[in-house]
Design a protein around this motif. Structure first.
Motif, PDB file in Angstrom:
ATOM      1  N   PRO A 123      40.195  47.401  43.545  1.00 12.58           N
ATOM      2  CA  PRO A 123      40.258  47.345  45.019  1.00 12.58           C
ATOM      3  C   PRO A 123      40.393  45.926  45.540  1.00 12.58           C
ATOM      4  O   PRO A 123      41.073  45.699  46.543  1.00 12.58           O
ATOM      5  CB  PRO A 123      38.921  47.975  45.447  1.00 12.58           C
ATOM      6  CG  PRO A 123      38.534  48.869  44.308  1.00 12.58           C
ATOM      7  CD  PRO A 123      39.014  48.155  43.072  1.00 12.58           C
ATOM      8  N   GLU A 124      39.764  44.957  44.849  1.00 15.85           N
ATOM      9  CA  GLU A 124      39.841  43.570  45.302  1.00 15.85           C
ATOM     10  C   GLU A 124      41.268  43.034  45.229  1.00 15.85           C
ATOM     11  O   GLU A 124      41.739  42.358  46.152  1.00 15.85           O
ATOM     12  CB  GLU A 124      38.911  42.684  44.468  1.00 15.85           C
ATOM     13  CG  GLU A 124      37.435  42.916  44.692  1.00 15.85           C
ATOM     14  CD  GLU A 124      36.871  44.025  43.803  1.00 15.85           C
ATOM     15  OE1 GLU A 124      35.644  44.232  43.804  1.00 15.85           O
ATOM     16  OE2 GLU A 124      37.666  44.692  43.105  1.00 15.85           O
ATOM     17  N   SER A 125      41.970  43.329  44.133  1.00 14.71           N
ATOM     18  CA  SER A 125      43.331  42.811  43.988  1.00 14.71           C
ATOM     19  C   SER A 125      44.286  43.489  44.967  1.00 14.71           C
ATOM     20  O   SER A 125      45.202  42.850  45.498  1.00 14.71           O
ATOM     21  CB  SER A 125      43.823  42.981  42.550  1.00 14.71           C
ATOM     22  OG  SER A 125      43.974  44.335  42.204  1.00 14.71           O
ATOM     23  N   VAL A 126      44.073  44.774  45.210  1.00 16.22           N
ATOM     24  CA  VAL A 126      44.918  45.489  46.174  1.00 16.22           C
ATOM     25  C   VAL A 126      44.678  44.948  47.584  1.00 16.22           C
ATOM     26  O   VAL A 126      45.616  44.741  48.364  1.00 16.22           O
ATOM     27  CB  VAL A 126      44.644  47.001  46.114  1.00 16.22           C
ATOM     28  CG1 VAL A 126      45.402  47.724  47.228  1.00 16.22           C
ATOM     29  CG2 VAL A 126      45.042  47.564  44.758  1.00 16.22           C
ATOM     30  N   ARG A 127      43.414  44.699  47.899  1.00 15.68           N
ATOM     31  CA  ARG A 127      43.106  44.172  49.227  1.00 15.68           C
ATOM     32  C   ARG A 127      43.687  42.780  49.412  1.00 15.68           C
ATOM     33  O   ARG A 127      44.225  42.456  50.471  1.00 15.68           O
ATOM     34  CB  ARG A 127      41.592  44.136  49.439  1.00 15.68           C
ATOM     35  CG  ARG A 127      41.200  43.597  50.803  1.00 15.68           C
ATOM     36  CD  ARG A 127      39.727  43.666  51.051  1.00 15.68           C
ATOM     37  NE  ARG A 127      39.407  43.087  52.347  1.00 15.68           N
ATOM     38  CZ  ARG A 127      38.180  42.973  52.827  1.00 15.68           C
ATOM     39  NH1 ARG A 127      37.159  43.399  52.112  1.00 15.68           N
ATOM     40  NH2 ARG A 127      37.966  42.431  53.994  1.00 15.68           N
ATOM     41  N   ALA A 162      46.798  25.142  42.855  1.00 13.99           N
ATOM     42  CA  ALA A 162      47.554  25.476  44.059  1.00 13.99           C
ATOM     43  C   ALA A 162      46.621  26.237  44.982  1.00 13.99           C
ATOM     44  O   ALA A 162      45.591  26.761  44.548  1.00 13.99           O
ATOM     45  CB  ALA A 162      48.772  26.352  43.711  1.00 13.99           C
ATOM     46  N   PRO A 163      46.928  26.311  46.268  1.00 11.70           N
ATOM     47  CA  PRO A 163      46.097  27.111  47.165  1.00 11.70           C
ATOM     48  C   PRO A 163      45.976  28.548  46.668  1.00 11.70           C
ATOM     49  O   PRO A 163      46.922  29.101  46.093  1.00 11.70           O
ATOM     50  CB  PRO A 163      46.862  27.041  48.500  1.00 11.70           C
ATOM     51  CG  PRO A 163      47.577  25.735  48.445  1.00 11.70           C
ATOM     52  CD  PRO A 163      47.998  25.587  47.001  1.00 11.70           C
ATOM     53  N   VAL A 164      44.819  29.144  46.910  1.00 13.55           N
ATOM     54  CA  VAL A 164      44.530  30.503  46.438  1.00 13.55           C
ATOM     55  C   VAL A 164      44.027  31.341  47.598  1.00 13.55           C
ATOM     56  O   VAL A 164      43.073  30.956  48.282  1.00 13.55           O
ATOM     57  CB  VAL A 164      43.473  30.507  45.314  1.00 13.55           C
ATOM     58  CG1 VAL A 164      43.196  31.931  44.834  1.00 13.55           C
ATOM     59  CG2 VAL A 164      43.926  29.634  44.143  1.00 13.55           C
ATOM     60  N   LEU A 165      44.668  32.475  47.835  1.00 13.70           N
ATOM     61  CA  LEU A 165      44.164  33.424  48.821  1.00 13.70           C
ATOM     62  C   LEU A 165      43.351  34.478  48.085  1.00 13.70           C
ATOM     63  O   LEU A 165      43.865  35.148  47.189  1.00 13.70           O
ATOM     64  CB  LEU A 165      45.298  34.076  49.611  1.00 13.70           C
ATOM     65  CG  LEU A 165      44.840  34.959  50.782  1.00 13.70           C
ATOM     66  CD1 LEU A 165      45.777  34.837  51.966  1.00 13.70           C
ATOM     67  CD2 LEU A 165      44.719  36.430  50.380  1.00 13.70           C
ATOM     68  N   MET A 166      42.068  34.593  48.453  1.00 13.87           N
ATOM     69  CA  MET A 166      41.150  35.531  47.798  1.00 13.87           C
ATOM     70  C   MET A 166      40.617  36.533  48.801  1.00 13.87           C
ATOM     71  O   MET A 166      40.339  36.189  49.959  1.00 13.87           O
ATOM     72  CB  MET A 166      39.969  34.795  47.168  1.00 13.87           C
ATOM     73  CG  MET A 166      40.266  34.046  45.890  1.00 13.87           C
ATOM     74  SD  MET A 166      38.711  33.375  45.208  1.00 13.87           S
ATOM     75  CE  MET A 166      39.283  32.857  43.581  1.00 13.87           C
ATOM     76  N   SER A 167      40.451  37.764  48.347  1.00 17.16           N
ATOM     77  CA  SER A 167      39.779  38.803  49.143  1.00 17.16           C
ATOM     78  C   SER A 167      38.802  39.530  48.233  1.00 17.16           C
ATOM     79  O   SER A 167      39.064  39.725  47.058  1.00 17.16           O
ATOM     80  CB  SER A 167      40.788  39.807  49.706  1.00 17.16           C
ATOM     81  OG  SER A 167      41.683  39.190  50.596  1.00 17.16           O
ATOM     82  N   HIS A 168      37.679  39.940  48.816  1.00 16.97           N
ATOM     83  CA  HIS A 168      36.661  40.650  48.033  1.00 16.97           C
ATOM     84  C   HIS A 168      36.528  42.063  48.563  1.00 16.97           C
ATOM     85  O   HIS A 168      36.532  42.262  49.765  1.00 16.97           O
ATOM     86  CB  HIS A 168      35.314  39.934  48.128  1.00 16.97           C
ATOM     87  CG  HIS A 168      34.224  40.621  47.370  1.00 16.97           C
ATOM     88  ND1 HIS A 168      34.253  40.794  46.000  1.00 16.97           N
ATOM     89  CD2 HIS A 168      33.075  41.187  47.781  1.00 16.97           C
ATOM     90  CE1 HIS A 168      33.163  41.443  45.605  1.00 16.97           C
ATOM     91  NE2 HIS A 168      32.434  41.690  46.681  1.00 16.97           N
TER      92      HIS A 168
END
Length: 277
Positions: A165-169, A271-277
């Motif tokens: 779910p984290e990677s999909v989000r 490099a910049p990283v966009l993360m979602s949990h």
């Protein structure tokens, strides 16, 4: 979907100026309202112990920290004004960083923060605060390497996908940036061959991205490396300007445990990283 409101964390670290410039550039790019938030810095343990013994000293220390936060917010306001940014606000908050950022991010579409610089005092505290934000924040967090001084590029974007779910989000939260990319690579890693099952599902994900206006190349690789190291290698090989991934972790009693891949990226991001949990 777009970013209509962007929140940027403000502080007194050397990376603050570059982070502010990146936030202003993204606000222009998406015609977004920009919020600069300067939370009160957390006192280190020694100062807290000293201040606890003297109530007056504790009050004076808290007031000094709030004054510093207000000065940082004022500097942000002046910069946005000088650059004629159409819509912005600057806030100083007496709350600690993690509490303040998590709460304020609920009213924004994207939160911008920086990777803690290991050479600076208070690095461990800053890293712990960042992990707390990543695990508690309801919105995506764009992390900027502390050495990064350029605008966030979207020419080549690497999306790390494992079906969680984290990677999909994270992939969904990154759509405004993915739509602007010239090249998007959707990557999956595994330990051993598993027939065509991963590729079949990746094809479905690629089709969904196409429906969203994103043309992605799919890569499924078998690796013996730690997945965090495999991700960093892939970012280097593809020349990624931006990495998109889930922030993995879970709560155990009152302790926050952060996933190995997430820790690797936080420590060694290139490099910049966009993360979602």
């Amino acid at each position: 979907m777009t970013y209509r409101s962007i929140l940027v964390a403000l502080d007194a670290t050397p990376a603050n100026g570059a982070r502010t410039a990146i936030a202003i550039a993204l606000a222009r790019q998406f015609d977004a309202h920009l919020i600069g938030l300067a939370p009160t810095a957390v006192l280190d343990a020694q100062v807290m112990q000293t201040a606890a013994a003297m109530a007056d000293a504790a009050a004076a220390a808290s007031e000094r920290l709030l004054d510093e936060a207000m000065a940082i917010a004022q500097a942000f306001r002046k910069r946005c004004t000088s650059e004629a940014l159409p819509s912005f606000e600057a806030l100083a908050d007496p709350s600690p960083a993690s509490t303040s950022l998590v709460l304020r991010a609920q009213c924004a579409d994207l939160l911008i923060m920086s990777q803690p610089d290991p050479s600076l005092p208070g690095h461990r505290l800053q890293a712990a605060e960042l992990e707390e934000v990543l695990l508690s924040c309801a919105k995506p967090v764009l992390l900027i390497p502390y050495t990064h001084r350029e605008p966030v590029g979207t020419r080549r974007v690497l999306v790390a996908w494992d079906g969680s779910p984290e990677s999909v989000r994270a992939m969904t939260d990154a759509l405004p940036l993915l739509r602007r990319a010239a090249q998007v690579t959707l990557m999956h890693w595994r330990r051993e061959a598993q027939g065509s099952a991963p590729l079949a599902h990746l094809a479905g994900i690629r089709q969904w991205l196409a429906f969203q206006g994103v043309d992605a190349e799919v890569r499924d690789e078998v690796t013996t490396l730690a997945f965090g190291d495999a991700l960093l290698n892939a970012a280097s090989d593809t020349g990624a300007d931006l990495i998109v991934m889930g922030a993995y972790g879970h709560a155990r009693w009152t302790e926050r445990l952060f996933g190995g891949v997430s820790r690797t990226l936080l420590a060694s991001m290139t490099a910049p990283v966009l993360m979602s949990h």
